[in-house]
Design a protein around this motif. Structure first.
Motif, PDB file in Angstrom:
ATOM      1  N   CYS A  16      39.417 -87.770   9.190  1.00  0.00           N
ATOM      2  CA  CYS A  16      38.403 -87.269   8.252  1.00  0.00           C
ATOM      3  C   CYS A  16      39.056 -86.496   7.111  1.00  0.00           C
ATOM      4  O   CYS A  16      38.711 -86.685   5.940  1.00  0.00           O
ATOM      5  CB  CYS A  16      37.412 -86.387   9.003  1.00  0.00           C
ATOM      6  N   ASP A  59      42.075 -77.619  11.411  1.00  0.00           N
ATOM      7  CA  ASP A  59      40.818 -78.137  11.941  1.00  0.00           C
ATOM      8  C   ASP A  59      39.941 -77.055  12.548  1.00  0.00           C
ATOM      9  O   ASP A  59      38.838 -77.333  13.025  1.00  0.00           O
ATOM     10  CB  ASP A  59      41.081 -79.249  12.966  1.00  0.00           C
ATOM     11  N   ASP A  87      32.528 -87.790   0.723  1.00  0.00           N
ATOM     12  CA  ASP A  87      32.481 -87.593   2.157  1.00  0.00           C
ATOM     13  C   ASP A  87      32.188 -88.909   2.861  1.00  0.00           C
ATOM     14  O   ASP A  87      31.491 -89.770   2.351  1.00  0.00           O
ATOM     15  CB  ASP A  87      31.381 -86.579   2.514  1.00  0.00           C
ATOM     16  N   ASN A  94      31.299 -90.576   6.912  1.00  0.00           N
ATOM     17  CA  ASN A  94      31.099 -90.354   8.333  1.00  0.00           C
ATOM     18  C   ASN A  94      32.284 -90.904   9.108  1.00  0.00           C
ATOM     19  O   ASN A  94      32.780 -91.983   8.815  1.00  0.00           O
ATOM     20  CB  ASN A  94      29.810 -91.034   8.800  1.00  0.00           C
ATOM     21  N   VAL A  95      32.733 -90.162  10.072  1.00  0.00           N
ATOM     22  CA  VAL A  95      33.879 -90.582  10.879  1.00  0.00           C
ATOM     23  C   VAL A  95      33.418 -90.737  12.311  1.00  0.00           C
ATOM     24  O   VAL A  95      33.366 -89.773  13.079  1.00  0.00           O
ATOM     25  CB  VAL A  95      35.029 -89.571  10.799  1.00  0.00           C
ATOM     26  N   PRO A  96      33.011 -91.946  12.724  1.00  0.00           N
ATOM     27  CA  PRO A  96      32.545 -92.126  14.103  1.00  0.00           C
ATOM     28  C   PRO A  96      33.701 -92.095  15.081  1.00  0.00           C
ATOM     29  O   PRO A  96      34.815 -92.477  14.748  1.00  0.00           O
ATOM     30  CB  PRO A  96      31.899 -93.515  14.070  1.00  0.00           C
ATOM     31  N   VAL A  97      33.436 -91.635  16.278  1.00  0.00           N
ATOM     32  CA  VAL A  97      34.429 -91.707  17.343  1.00  0.00           C
ATOM     33  C   VAL A  97      34.456 -93.143  17.827  1.00  0.00           C
ATOM     34  O   VAL A  97      33.428 -93.686  18.220  1.00  0.00           O
ATOM     35  CB  VAL A  97      34.066 -90.774  18.512  1.00  0.00           C
ATOM     36  N   SER A  99      30.581 -85.808  10.696  1.00  0.00           N
ATOM     37  CA  SER A  99      30.982 -86.449  11.954  1.00  0.00           C
ATOM     38  C   SER A  99      29.750 -86.915  12.713  1.00  0.00           C
ATOM     39  O   SER A  99      28.680 -86.324  12.637  1.00  0.00           O
ATOM     40  CB  SER A  99      31.788 -85.478  12.821  1.00  0.00           C
ATOM     41  N   ARG A 100      29.940 -87.967  13.455  1.00  0.00           N
ATOM     42  CA  ARG A 100      28.878 -88.499  14.303  1.00  0.00           C
ATOM     43  C   ARG A 100      29.520 -89.339  15.403  1.00  0.00           C
ATOM     44  O   ARG A 100      30.594 -89.896  15.218  1.00  0.00           O
ATOM     45  CB  ARG A 100      27.904 -89.366  13.508  1.00  0.00           C
ATOM     46  N   PRO A 136      40.149 -88.213  15.177  1.00  0.00           N
ATOM     47  CA  PRO A 136      39.039 -88.209  14.226  1.00  0.00           C
ATOM     48  C   PRO A 136      39.117 -87.137  13.141  1.00  0.00           C
ATOM     49  O   PRO A 136      38.840 -87.418  11.978  1.00  0.00           O
ATOM     50  CB  PRO A 136      37.810 -88.010  15.123  1.00  0.00           C
ATOM     51  N   LYS A 137      39.460 -85.909  13.510  1.00  0.00           N
ATOM     52  CA  LYS A 137      39.445 -84.834  12.514  1.00  0.00           C
ATOM     53  C   LYS A 137      40.541 -85.018  11.468  1.00  0.00           C
ATOM     54  O   LYS A 137      40.324 -84.787  10.281  1.00  0.00           O
ATOM     55  CB  LYS A 137      39.575 -83.473  13.198  1.00  0.00           C
ATOM     56  N   TRP A 184      33.082 -80.937   8.702  1.00  0.00           N
ATOM     57  CA  TRP A 184      33.106 -81.817   9.871  1.00  0.00           C
ATOM     58  C   TRP A 184      31.723 -81.901  10.520  1.00  0.00           C
ATOM     59  O   TRP A 184      31.291 -82.968  10.970  1.00  0.00           O
ATOM     60  CB  TRP A 184      34.131 -81.297  10.870  1.00  0.00           C
TER      61      TRP A 184
END
Length: 259
Positions: A123, A228, A2, A4-7, A241-242, A119-120, A237
């Motif tokens: 990810c 999603d 996994d 983290n997927v930052p915006v 996600s963050r 983002p999704k 997610w």
């Protein structure tokens, strides 16, 4: 694994009143992607993509080409999957029963997902969640003996539509003594003589008797990983996600450095 997927910070610059800048979200729009034309709506492009949110706010019509399309510098094959995701939120599961997953196209779509600020989708591809969309298991049928398997026997999927392929697998071997006609002892073929009979002292041959089982491969799709809005993906997610934190003011960084 996994991640983290930052915006991205630059994609957060869209003003809060963005929706008010789109007078007609259902308006049709044509994109020129590497010479290939894609027609969709403004709403489909802007709901999930920060790139298109920024592109289509304000006076975007001034950038139209002569044919009233907007040029997008992207690979048409990868963009086709990008657009399909933007329309329905279904991830591009590129799987073939014989060839497996198309990792090259996954990598191409991932690069475009980063570029278009999705983002999704980023990810799902980056964490290789497409591997969780499909589960594979082995199923077994009843055992067969040699005399029960006709010549040229070919296995078929007899359990259901989720079984994609079957084959015979040898389970065990049992060697037995079998009488052989003395007239044809060399080639072990059936004797054509009607008067032939097997005496007690005739030759005997070792004959192997096999037991077989039919083995199938069952494939099942897990819908919760394929979109999603699926339960499994949404839980994933929520864990990874963050939102990227804003940079600290220069004064705060100076104070922390002195301490």
């Amino acid at each position: 694994m996994d991640s983290n997927v930052p915006v991205p910070v630059d994609h957060q610059l869209a003003p809060p009143q963005y929706n008010e800048l789109i007078s007609n979200p259902l308006e049709k729009i044509t994109l020129d992607v590497g010479g290939h034309k894609f027609t969709t709506t403004i709403n489909s492009l802007t709901t999930k993509s920060f790139f298109f949110k920024l592109l289509l706010q304000g006076d975007w019509r001034s950038s139209l080409q002569e044919d009233q399309s907007i040029f997008i510098d992207s690979d048409p094959e990868a963009f086709r999957h990008i657009l399909q995701y933007l329309r329905r939120g279904v991830f591009p599961l590129l799987y073939d029963q014989k060839k497996g997953h198309n990792y090259k196209l996954y990598a191409d779509i991932l690069a475009e997902a980063k570029h278009f600020g999705i983002p999704k989708l980023e990810c799902w591809l980056n964490d290789q969640l497409y591997l969780r969309c499909i589960t594979s298991s082995t199923v077994w049928s009843s055992a067969y003996k040699n005399d029960r398997i006709p010549t040229g026997f070919q296995t078929t999927s007899i359990w259901g539509s989720d079984v994609t392929s079957t084959q015979l697998v040898q389970q065990d071997v049992n060697t037995v003594k079998t009488p052989i006609c003395p007239h044809l002892a060399e080639d072990r073929s059936p004797c054509p003589k009607r008067s032939c009979y097997l005496s007690l002292g005739t030759m005997q041959d070792n004959v192997e008797k096999y037991r077989w089982s039919e083995v199938g491969r069952s494939i099942r799709f897990i819908q919760g990983w394929c979109s999603d809005s699926g339960k499994e993906f949404m839980e994933h997610w929520g864990r990874v996600s963050r939102v990227a934190p804003p940079p600290k003011p220069e004064s705060q960084r100076t104070v922390q450095t002195k301490q």
